[in-house]
Design an enzyme around this catalytic site. Structure first.
Site, PDB file in Angstrom:
ATOM      1  N   HIS A  80       0.831  -1.202   0.000  1.00 21.38           N
ATOM      2  CA  HIS A  80       0.000   0.000   0.000  1.00 21.38           C
ATOM      3  C   HIS A  80       0.867   1.253   0.000  1.00 21.38           C
ATOM      4  O   HIS A  80       1.970   1.268   0.551  1.00 21.38           O
ATOM      5  CB  HIS A  80      -0.988   0.000   1.167  1.00 21.38           C
ATOM      6  CG  HIS A  80      -0.381  -0.048   2.538  1.00 21.38           C
ATOM      7  ND1 HIS A  80       0.052   1.072   3.205  1.00 21.38           N
ATOM      8  CD2 HIS A  80      -0.157  -1.089   3.390  1.00 21.38           C
ATOM      9  CE1 HIS A  80       0.506   0.742   4.397  1.00 21.38           C
ATOM     10  NE2 HIS A  80       0.399  -0.575   4.540  1.00 21.38           N
ATOM     11  N   ASP A  82      -0.098   4.292   1.155  1.00 22.93           N
ATOM     12  CA  ASP A  82      -0.468   5.278   2.166  1.00 22.93           C
ATOM     13  C   ASP A  82       0.189   5.003   3.506  1.00 22.93           C
ATOM     14  O   ASP A  82       0.661   3.887   3.775  1.00 22.93           O
ATOM     15  CB  ASP A  82      -1.987   5.342   2.325  1.00 22.93           C
ATOM     16  CG  ASP A  82      -2.604   3.990   2.702  1.00 22.93           C
ATOM     17  OD1 ASP A  82      -2.129   2.965   2.191  1.00 22.93           O
ATOM     18  OD2 ASP A  82      -3.562   3.974   3.508  1.00 22.93           O
ATOM     19  N   ASP A 112       6.241   0.698   7.251  1.00 20.68           N
ATOM     20  CA  ASP A 112       4.823   0.443   6.951  1.00 20.68           C
ATOM     21  C   ASP A 112       4.276   1.491   5.984  1.00 20.68           C
ATOM     22  O   ASP A 112       3.662   2.458   6.397  1.00 20.68           O
ATOM     23  CB  ASP A 112       4.033   0.460   8.256  1.00 20.68           C
ATOM     24  CG  ASP A 112       2.586   0.061   8.085  1.00 20.68           C
ATOM     25  OD1 ASP A 112       2.263  -0.602   7.100  1.00 20.68           O
ATOM     26  OD2 ASP A 112       1.776   0.431   8.951  1.00 20.68           O
ATOM     27  N   GLU A 144      -5.127   1.651   2.429  1.00 13.90           N
ATOM     28  CA  GLU A 144      -5.087   0.450   3.275  1.00 13.90           C
ATOM     29  C   GLU A 144      -5.278   0.805   4.738  1.00 13.90           C
ATOM     30  O   GLU A 144      -5.897   0.052   5.495  1.00 13.90           O
ATOM     31  CB  GLU A 144      -3.746  -0.274   3.083  1.00 13.90           C
ATOM     32  CG  GLU A 144      -3.650  -1.630   3.770  1.00 13.90           C
ATOM     33  CD  GLU A 144      -3.127  -1.570   5.201  1.00 13.90           C
ATOM     34  OE1 GLU A 144      -3.173  -2.599   5.897  1.00 13.90           O
ATOM     35  OE2 GLU A 144      -2.675  -0.481   5.644  1.00 13.90           O
ATOM     36  N   GLU A 145      -4.756   1.964   5.145  1.00 14.16           N
ATOM     37  CA  GLU A 145      -4.774   2.321   6.557  1.00 14.16           C
ATOM     38  C   GLU A 145      -6.152   2.756   7.059  1.00 14.16           C
ATOM     39  O   GLU A 145      -6.345   2.925   8.266  1.00 14.16           O
ATOM     40  CB  GLU A 145      -3.758   3.447   6.825  1.00 14.16           C
ATOM     41  CG  GLU A 145      -2.304   3.068   6.545  1.00 14.16           C
ATOM     42  CD  GLU A 145      -1.735   2.068   7.548  1.00 14.16           C
ATOM     43  OE1 GLU A 145      -2.503   1.574   8.392  1.00 14.16           O
ATOM     44  OE2 GLU A 145      -0.537   1.791   7.472  1.00 14.16           O
ATOM     45  N   GLU A 169       4.152  -6.254   3.727  1.00  7.63           N
ATOM     46  CA  GLU A 169       4.004  -5.633   5.048  1.00  7.63           C
ATOM     47  C   GLU A 169       5.205  -5.997   5.928  1.00  7.63           C
ATOM     48  O   GLU A 169       5.856  -7.027   5.713  1.00  7.63           O
ATOM     49  CB  GLU A 169       2.716  -6.122   5.719  1.00  7.63           C
ATOM     50  CG  GLU A 169       1.438  -5.606   5.091  1.00  7.63           C
ATOM     51  CD  GLU A 169       1.051  -4.223   5.579  1.00  7.63           C
ATOM     52  OE1 GLU A 169       1.850  -3.599   6.313  1.00  7.63           O
ATOM     53  OE2 GLU A 169      -0.042  -3.762   5.211  1.00  7.63           O
ATOM     54  N   HIS A 355       3.019   2.647  12.779  1.00  8.29           N
ATOM     55  CA  HIS A 355       2.181   3.650  13.444  1.00  8.29           C
ATOM     56  C   HIS A 355       2.869   4.282  14.649  1.00  8.29           C
ATOM     57  O   HIS A 355       2.192   4.846  15.521  1.00  8.29           O
ATOM     58  CB  HIS A 355       0.827   3.065  13.853  1.00  8.29           C
ATOM     59  CG  HIS A 355       0.080   2.380  12.746  1.00  8.29           C
ATOM     60  ND1 HIS A 355      -1.166   1.814  12.925  1.00  8.29           N
ATOM     61  CD2 HIS A 355       0.393   2.165  11.444  1.00  8.29           C
ATOM     62  CE1 HIS A 355      -1.585   1.289  11.782  1.00  8.29           C
ATOM     63  NE2 HIS A 355      -0.647   1.485  10.872  1.00  8.29           N
TER      64      HIS A 355
END
Length: 384
Positions: A80, A82, A112, A144-145, A169, A355
């Protein structure tokens, strides 16, 4: 192949320097178009055919599919584009500047997982496209997030049938073949306000919610008894009551009460089945109080995912990395890509960094990731 790409670190730096935050808050949400255009340019340089797909019902978000070769089967590498928002004031470095320090690459998306595309591009420098006998695809998805809208839309509209897919990932290069799903529900009870001195003149939403929670707890226990998967550390579906609010004053009959709950289904427990079970659990309350109970998704639900332990993809990758595939509790786009072909989650960096302020990827992942990507491309796309 054309070798005029920027260096690995330059690729990585440009990816990190291009903001592509996904957020439910429109003020924080950003388009990924600039990043998609960068990837389109780089993959075109390497001779890939590039398609850009607008993703409906998003704020100007796009998927990208880069294809090298044609024919049936082949390998799909995906990730992803984003990132989550960053905690302003908690980062000690600029989130949008790739910074190397103490054998770590810092920046928002280093682990990530925007950095995965730099690894793919770098590995492709040493791949002789004339030796590929099956197609190689690279998919870059949007959102995705938040909603996983990009993967959902791609899997529902694409006619691709690769032999297998790998999602990059951050798994510390340990293969992941299964994870639980995620459902977030709002249970809303509408009562009737009134003066607390005469309860008969109102309908107390808190009391109805108390009844509803009792039925949901019975369902929670039933899920634990009926569904089991030994591979998971917590081998049953979980249900969590995470937020509740109702009423506004002690001397008013509560007119509205809302509960937010989280369910983590095992692979094999379908979203439709679970939705039906929740409705059945609340049916006694709904029947007694018609029109006062509402159930809504807080976001689009994500099903559980599993790629069979004896699948050829799992066995090949386990042999390459020298460790067995794992199962995890966090969610990825795997359940949507698994609809197209067997899918494995495998990438550089640690999920512990996802995150987090001062997100980083250890430089010790660089060489092993490059080697592993070269091996899987050769195995699934090159002449044997």
């Amino acid at each position: 192949m054309n070798k005029t790409l920027p260096s690995f670190i330059e690729l990585y730096s440009k990816l990190i320097a291009t903001p592509s935050i996904s957020a439910t808050d429109a003020a924080l949400d950003q388009s990924n178009e600039t990043l998609i255009n960068l990837l389109a340019e780089w993959f075109s340089t390497l001779g890939f055919k590039v398609e850009v797909q607008p993703v409906p019902d998003t704020r100007n978000k796009f998927n990208l599919l880069a294809s090298l070769g044609a024919g049936p089967g082949g390998l799909l590498l995906t990730g992803h584009t984003d990132t989550v928002p960053f905690d302003d004031g908690r980062w000690t470095r600029d989130p949008f500047t790739l910074t190397e320090h103490d054998n770590k690459l810092y920046g928002l998306g280093t682990a990530d997982m925007k950095g995965f595309f730099a690894f793919i591009l770098d590995a492709l420098r040493d791949i002789d496209s004339s030796k590929l006998t099956k197609p190689l695809y690279v998919l870059a998805t949007a959102d995705e997030e938040t909603s996983m809208a990009g993967a959902r839309y791609f899997s529902s509209t694409s006619h691709l049938k690769p032999d297998c897919a790998i999602i990059g990932e951050p798994t510390s290069l340990q293969p992941v073949r299964a994870h639980k799903g995620h459902i977030a529900e709002a249970i809303r009870i509408t009562g009737q306000s009134g003066h607390s001195s005469d309860p008969s003149r109102g309908v107390n939403a808190i009391e109805l919610m108390h009844d509803a929670i009792g039925h949901l707890m019975v369902l929670r226990d039933s899920l634990k008894e009926r569904y089991h998967h030994d591979a998971f550390a917590i081998p049953y579906p979980t249900m969590n009551f995470g937020h509740i609010h109702g009423g506004d004053a002690p001397n008013r009959i509560c007119a509205c009460c809302e509960l937010h709950m989280d369910i983590r289904p095992l692979p094999g427990l379908t979203l439709n089945d679970l939705d039906e079970l929740v409705h059945q659990a609340l049916e006694p309350v709904s029947s007694r109080w018609p029109g006062r109970v509402a159930i809504e998704h807080l976001h689009s639900p994500i099903p559980g995912y599993e790629c069979a332990a004896d699948n050829a993809l799992v066995q090949v990758v386990e042999k390459l990395v020298g460790t067995p595939a794992e199962v995890v509790n966090y969610c990825t786009e795997a359940p949507f890509l698994q609809q197209m072909c067997p899918t494995l989650v495998l990438g550089p960096g640690s999920i512990d960094q996802a995150h987090q302020p001062d997100e980083f990827l250890a430089t010790s992942f660089i060489q092993p990731t490059r080697q592993l990507l070269t091996q899987v491309i050769h195995h699934f796309c090159a002449e044997k």
